[in-house]
Scaffold this motif. Structure first.
Motif: not given
Length: 236
Positions: A164-170
Motif C-alpha cells: 500500500s505504501v508503494m502504491s501510494s507513491l505511484g
C-alpha cells in the motif's frame, strides 16, 4: 510477464526464439510429469534463445537440457528437473526445478552440482527469477542513482504491508509474486525485493532501488521509513 519482459528488455522481441514442441515433449518425458505451465510458456518463447535476457554462464535452452540428460551428466529424478546448465567450471552449480515445492503454476528454482545433494535455493519460482533479473539488469543497473539494503517485518507475509505504501507513491506491481519477492516500478524508479527460500534467515529481505535522481530515492526511502510498516536498513 510477457508484457513486462518486452517493454523492459531492448530487442527481446526480435531475438528470443522458442523451442520445438518435440523438444518440450522430450523434457516432459524426462520430468515424468506435466511441466509447470510457466515453464512450458518459457520454453515456447525462449527455449532456444533468450536473446538479450540470456545469463552469461547459464544455458536455459531445451537443447542443452536434453543434451545433459543424453550425456548422463544428470540422471532423471522424480523431484528435480535440470532447467539450466552452468558452464563456470569453478562453481558448476546447475539450476533445477524442485517439484517438491510447486508455487503459482511454477516451481522453486534451486542449484546444485550435477549429481550433488547440497541445495542452494534461489527463487520460489522461475517467473520471479526472470522478472527480478530483467528489472535489475535493464532498469536498476542502468539507473543514474541506486540504493540497496534490507527490509524486515514481524511475519513471513510482511511485504504485503509495503504494497500500500508503494502504491501510494505511484508504483505498480507488473506481475504477481509470492511472500519472498516484490517488484515495484514506475517511469522514474524501480524497486526489487528478494528473499531466499528455506534460508532460515528470519523475516528479512534484500532490496535494490534505482531512480532518475538522488532526491527521488530519498523521498521513496523516507516514505517507507515514515510509514513504519517494515524495518528499513540501508547498506549503500
Amino acid at each position: 510477464m510477457e508484457r513486462l519482459l518486452l517493454r523492459t528488455v531492448p530487442g527481446l522481441a526480435e531475438q528470443w526464439r522458442g523451442a520445438e514442441l518435440a523438444a518440450i515433449e522430450n523434457i516432459e518425458r524426462i520430468a515424468g510429469r506435466p511441466l509447470p505451465p510457466f515453464y512450458r510458456w518459457f520454453l515456447l518463447r525462449m527455449g532456444e534463445s533468450m536473446g538479450p535476457l540470456a545469463y552469461p554462464t547459464l544455458d536455459f535452452s531445451a537443447h542443452r537440457v536434453l543434451a545433459c540428460y543424453a550425456q548422463k551428466l544428470v540422471k532423471p529424478d522424480s523431484r528435480f528437473l535440470l532447467i539450466a546448465y552452468e558452464s563456470d567450471e569453478m562453481m558448476p552449480l546447475h539450476l533445477f526445478y524442485d517439484f517438491n515445492a510447486p508455487a503459482r503454476n511454477d516451481a522453486m528454482v534451486t542449484s546444485r552440482e550435477a549429481r550433488g545433494k547440497e541445495l542452494t535455493d534461489a527463487f520460489e519460482t522461475l517467473r520471479e527469477m526472470l522478472a527480478w533479473g530483467a528489472l535489475s539488469l535493464f532498469r536498476i543497473d542502468k539507473a543514474p542513482h541506486t540504493s540497496s539494503g534490507s527490509l524486515k517485518g514481524d511475519t513471513p507475509e510482511f511485504l504485503t504491508n509495503l504494497d500500500s505504501v508503494m502504491s501510494s507513491l505511484g508504483f505498480e506491481q507488473p506481475i504477481p509474486t509470492g511472500p519472498l519477492c516484490r517488484l515495484y516500478e514506475r517511469p522514474d524508479a524501480v524497486m526489487v525485493c528478494r528473499g531466499t527460500p528455506r534460508s532460515e534467515t528470519g523475516n528479512r529481505i534484500a532490496f535494490d532501488l534505482g531512480g532518475s535522481n538522488l532526491g527521488t530515492l530519498r523521498r521513496i526511502l523516507g516514505e517507507i521509513a515514515t510509514a513504519r510498516v517494515v524495518e528499513l536498513q540501508m547498506r549503500k
